[in-house]
Design an enzyme around this catalytic site. Structure first.
Site, PDB file in Angstrom:
ATOM      1  N   LYS A  74       1.169  -1.210   0.157  1.00  0.00           N
ATOM      2  CA  LYS A  74       0.531  -0.214  -0.067  1.00  0.00           C
ATOM      3  C   LYS A  74       0.672   1.450   0.333  1.00  0.00           C
ATOM      4  CE  LYS A  74      -1.973  -1.132   3.909  1.00  0.00           C
ATOM      5  NZ  LYS A  74      -1.553  -2.568   3.932  1.00  0.00           N
ATOM      6  N   ARG A 127      -9.577   0.657   8.903  1.00  0.00           N
ATOM      7  CA  ARG A 127      -9.152  -0.781   9.262  1.00  0.00           C
ATOM      8  C   ARG A 127     -10.174  -1.968   9.426  1.00  0.00           C
ATOM      9  NH1 ARG A 127      -3.384   0.109   8.913  1.00  0.00           N
ATOM     10  NH2 ARG A 127      -2.474  -1.785   9.346  1.00  0.00           N
ATOM     11  N   ARG A 153      11.979  -5.751   4.709  1.00  0.00           N
ATOM     12  CA  ARG A 153      11.725  -4.105   4.360  1.00  0.00           C
ATOM     13  C   ARG A 153      12.195  -3.639   4.944  1.00  0.00           C
ATOM     14  NH1 ARG A 153       5.484  -1.918   5.198  1.00  0.00           N
ATOM     15  NH2 ARG A 153       5.630  -2.770   7.581  1.00  0.00           N
ATOM     16  N   ARG A 191      11.069  -1.732  11.124  1.00  0.00           N
ATOM     17  CA  ARG A 191      10.079  -1.146  12.032  1.00  0.00           C
ATOM     18  C   ARG A 191      10.626  -2.541  12.031  1.00  0.00           C
ATOM     19  NH1 ARG A 191       5.527   0.415   8.760  1.00  0.00           N
ATOM     20  NH2 ARG A 191       4.344  -1.162   9.680  1.00  0.00           N
ATOM     21  N   ARG A 227      -0.007  -9.850  12.858  1.00  0.00           N
ATOM     22  CA  ARG A 227      -1.002  -8.473  11.914  1.00  0.00           C
ATOM     23  C   ARG A 227      -1.734  -9.018  10.517  1.00  0.00           C
ATOM     24  NH1 ARG A 227       3.977  -5.409  10.798  1.00  0.00           N
ATOM     25  NH2 ARG A 227       2.700  -4.182   9.278  1.00  0.00           N
TER      26      ARG A 227
HETATM   27  P1  AP5 Z   1       4.973  -1.176   1.780  1.00  0.00           P
HETATM   28  O1  AP5 Z   1       4.645  -0.610   1.196  1.00  0.00           O
HETATM   29  O2  AP5 Z   1       5.828  -1.000   3.687  1.00  0.00           O
HETATM   30  O3  AP5 Z   1       3.372  -2.545   2.245  1.00  0.00           O
HETATM   31  P2  AP5 Z   1       2.393  -2.206   2.971  1.00  0.00           P
HETATM   32  O4  AP5 Z   1       0.912  -2.408   2.715  1.00  0.00           O
HETATM   33  O5  AP5 Z   1       2.751  -0.454   3.140  1.00  0.00           O
HETATM   34  O6  AP5 Z   1       2.454  -2.379   4.410  1.00  0.00           O
HETATM   35  P3  AP5 Z   1       2.845  -1.798   6.077  1.00  0.00           P
HETATM   36  O7  AP5 Z   1       3.440  -2.454   7.268  1.00  0.00           O
HETATM   37  O8  AP5 Z   1       3.359  -0.421   6.174  1.00  0.00           O
HETATM   38  O9  AP5 Z   1       1.328  -1.661   6.501  1.00  0.00           O
HETATM   39  P4  AP5 Z   1       0.219  -2.116   7.977  1.00  0.00           P
HETATM   40  O10 AP5 Z   1      -0.976  -1.722   7.003  1.00  0.00           O
HETATM   41  O11 AP5 Z   1       0.815  -3.696   8.159  1.00  0.00           O
HETATM   42  O12 AP5 Z   1       1.711  -1.262   8.345  1.00  0.00           O
HETATM   43  P5  AP5 Z   1       1.126   0.500   8.844  1.00  0.00           P
HETATM   44  O13 AP5 Z   1       2.572   0.606   9.284  1.00  0.00           O
HETATM   45  O14 AP5 Z   1       0.143   0.729   7.837  1.00  0.00           O
HETATM   46  O15 AP5 Z   1       5.843  -2.734   1.176  1.00  0.00           O
HETATM   47  C1  AP5 Z   1       6.058  -4.379   2.066  1.00  0.00           C
HETATM   48  C2  AP5 Z   1       7.653  -4.392   1.730  1.00  0.00           C
HETATM   49  O16 AP5 Z   1       7.185  -4.902   0.264  1.00  0.00           O
HETATM   50  C3  AP5 Z   1       8.378  -3.069   1.551  1.00  0.00           C
HETATM   51  O17 AP5 Z   1       9.603  -3.970   1.471  1.00  0.00           O
HETATM   52  C4  AP5 Z   1       8.535  -3.208  -0.487  1.00  0.00           C
HETATM   53  O18 AP5 Z   1       9.614  -2.597  -0.745  1.00  0.00           O
HETATM   54  C5  AP5 Z   1       8.131  -4.311  -0.376  1.00  0.00           C
HETATM   55  N1  AP5 Z   1       7.044  -4.380  -1.948  1.00  0.00           N
HETATM   56  C6  AP5 Z   1       5.851  -3.940  -2.005  1.00  0.00           C
HETATM   57  N2  AP5 Z   1       5.142  -4.384  -3.370  1.00  0.00           N
HETATM   58  C7  AP5 Z   1       6.248  -5.460  -3.936  1.00  0.00           C
HETATM   59  C8  AP5 Z   1       5.789  -6.105  -4.929  1.00  0.00           C
HETATM   60  N3  AP5 Z   1       4.408  -5.875  -5.524  1.00  0.00           N
HETATM   61  N4  AP5 Z   1       6.784  -6.443  -4.582  1.00  0.00           N
HETATM   62  C9  AP5 Z   1       7.671  -7.186  -4.244  1.00  0.00           C
HETATM   63  N5  AP5 Z   1       7.852  -6.669  -3.057  1.00  0.00           N
HETATM   64  C10 AP5 Z   1       7.038  -5.395  -2.707  1.00  0.00           C
HETATM   65  O19 AP5 Z   1       0.228   0.192  10.712  1.00  0.00           O
HETATM   66  C11 AP5 Z   1       1.128  -0.423  11.812  1.00  0.00           C
HETATM   67  C12 AP5 Z   1       0.389  -0.430  12.624  1.00  0.00           C
HETATM   68  O20 AP5 Z   1       0.056   0.921  13.223  1.00  0.00           O
HETATM   69  C13 AP5 Z   1      -0.859  -1.249  12.881  1.00  0.00           C
HETATM   70  O21 AP5 Z   1      -0.105  -2.472  13.164  1.00  0.00           O
HETATM   71  C14 AP5 Z   1      -1.363  -0.565  14.216  1.00  0.00           C
HETATM   72  O22 AP5 Z   1      -0.818  -0.950  15.226  1.00  0.00           O
HETATM   73  C15 AP5 Z   1      -1.518   0.781  13.631  1.00  0.00           C
HETATM   74  N6  AP5 Z   1      -2.072   1.144  12.723  1.00  0.00           N
HETATM   75  C16 AP5 Z   1      -1.442   1.817  12.255  1.00  0.00           C
HETATM   76  N7  AP5 Z   1      -3.339   1.981  11.476  1.00  0.00           N
HETATM   77  C17 AP5 Z   1      -3.961   1.723  12.008  1.00  0.00           C
HETATM   78  C18 AP5 Z   1      -6.126   2.231  11.928  1.00  0.00           C
HETATM   79  N8  AP5 Z   1      -6.587   2.590  11.707  1.00  0.00           N
HETATM   80  N9  AP5 Z   1      -6.329   1.417  13.033  1.00  0.00           N
HETATM   81  C19 AP5 Z   1      -6.216   0.460  14.108  1.00  0.00           C
HETATM   82  N10 AP5 Z   1      -4.418   0.604  14.102  1.00  0.00           N
HETATM   83  C20 AP5 Z   1      -3.858   0.965  13.252  1.00  0.00           C
END
Ligand code: AP5
Length: 228
Positions: free
Chosen positions: A26, A101, A140, A173, A184
């Site tokens: 994402k 979410r 990552r 991270r 997760r």
């Molecule tokens: P990346 O682009 O970083 O993936 P992402 O979907 O953004 O992953 P996140 O881990 O950031 O998502 P998340 O939703 O768990 O975490 P968030 O920060 O929102 O890609 C991942 C890796 O793959 C990278 O190394 C990239 O280079 C590689 N890649 C990408 N595309 C690829 C492809 N096509 N092929 C190969 N490699 C690829 O949330 C973190 C925490 O915050 C949550 O766990 C929760 O505790 C809290 N939180 C955040 N939002 C909320 C909410 N709305 N409600 C409650 N808690 C929340």
């Protein structure tokens, strides 16, 4: 033949929701969309990490949930997003990354959008299998200050361990350990994937194969936005 530039001018108010598992890509695709559409990415994960770094009261509360892989409570997230979406820079559209979410968050967003007289234009679901996610997260690397994301194999930085733009160190991270990633993923399947049905009756949901390489996934997204 449709010109991409004139399309952008006409459609510069797009409101896009990127939905998908943790590590599904994402954030990576949000960066692509920022360049294409010139609208802000609103990542609740990045916003929360900024609060944690600054040790605000919200950040102190959120840190424990985040490090264990749990979701931060809905009321905290909704309060934060209420404030964010009313900002001036959101008037011309935005990319929601990581919010909503849960069903209560989606219902809260529906109410907020109604109040702001806005509606989502597209919900793009990026599908990736759990085992591939675990594999990806191990590689990552993140530039914390900007949220720029790399992968040691699939999207390496120009200089190993350094951000391309600032040359500052890239970090792993805290929540990317396999055990936390599995938790997760479980939360994603139980609490977040039901949102796909929530948005289905609005006819704005498209699903894409997030296991393609990064630029092919971007192309799929471009096709969806052109069609909407
Ligand atoms: P990346 O682009 O970083 O993936 P992402 O979907 O953004 O992953 P996140 O881990 O950031 O998502 P998340 O939703 O768990 O975490 P968030 O920060 O929102 O890609 C991942 C890796 O793959 C990278 O190394 C990239 O280079 C590689 N890649 C990408 N595309 C690829 C492809 N096509 N092929 C190969 N490699 C690829 O949330 C973190 C925490 O915050 C949550 O766990 C929760 O505790 C809290 N939180 C955040 N939002 C909320 C909410 N709305 N409600 C409650 N808690 C929340």
């Amino acid at each position: 033949m449709y010109c991409w530039d004139s399309y952008l001018n006409e459609r510069s108010t797009m409101k896009i929701l990127l939905l998908g598992p943790p590590g599904g890509g994402k954030g990576t695709q949000a960066k692509f969309l920022i360049e294409k559409l010139n609208i802000p990415q609103i990542s609740t994960g990045d916003m929360l990490r900024e609060h944690v770094t600054k040790q605000t009261s919200l950040g102190i509360k959120a840190k424990e949930y985040m490090n264990s892989g749990a979701l931060v409570p809905d009321e905290v997230i909704l309060g934060m997003m209420h404030e964010r979406l009313e900002n001036e820079d959101c008037k011309n559209g935005y990319i929601l990354d990581g919010f909503p979410r849960t069903i209560p968050q989606a219902v809260g967003l529906d109410k907020l959008l109604e109040k702001l007289k806005q509606a989502l234009d597209a919900v793009i679901v990026i599908d990736v299998k759990d085992d591939n996610i675990v594999d990806r997260m191990g590689g990552r690397r993140v530039h914390m200050a900007s949220g720029r994301v790399y992968h040691i194999i699939y999207n390496p930085p120009k200089i190993e361990g350094k951000d391309d733009e600032t040359q500052e160190d890239l970090l792993i991270r805290e929540d990317d350990k396999e055990e936390t990633v599995r938790k997760r993923l479980e939360i994603y399947h139980n609490e977040t994937s039901p949102l796909i049905s929530h948005y289905k009756n609005q006819n704005i949901v498209s699903r894409i194969n997030g296991e393609l390489n990064i630029s092919d996934v971007s192309q799929e997204i471009e096709k969806i936005i052109n069609l909407n």
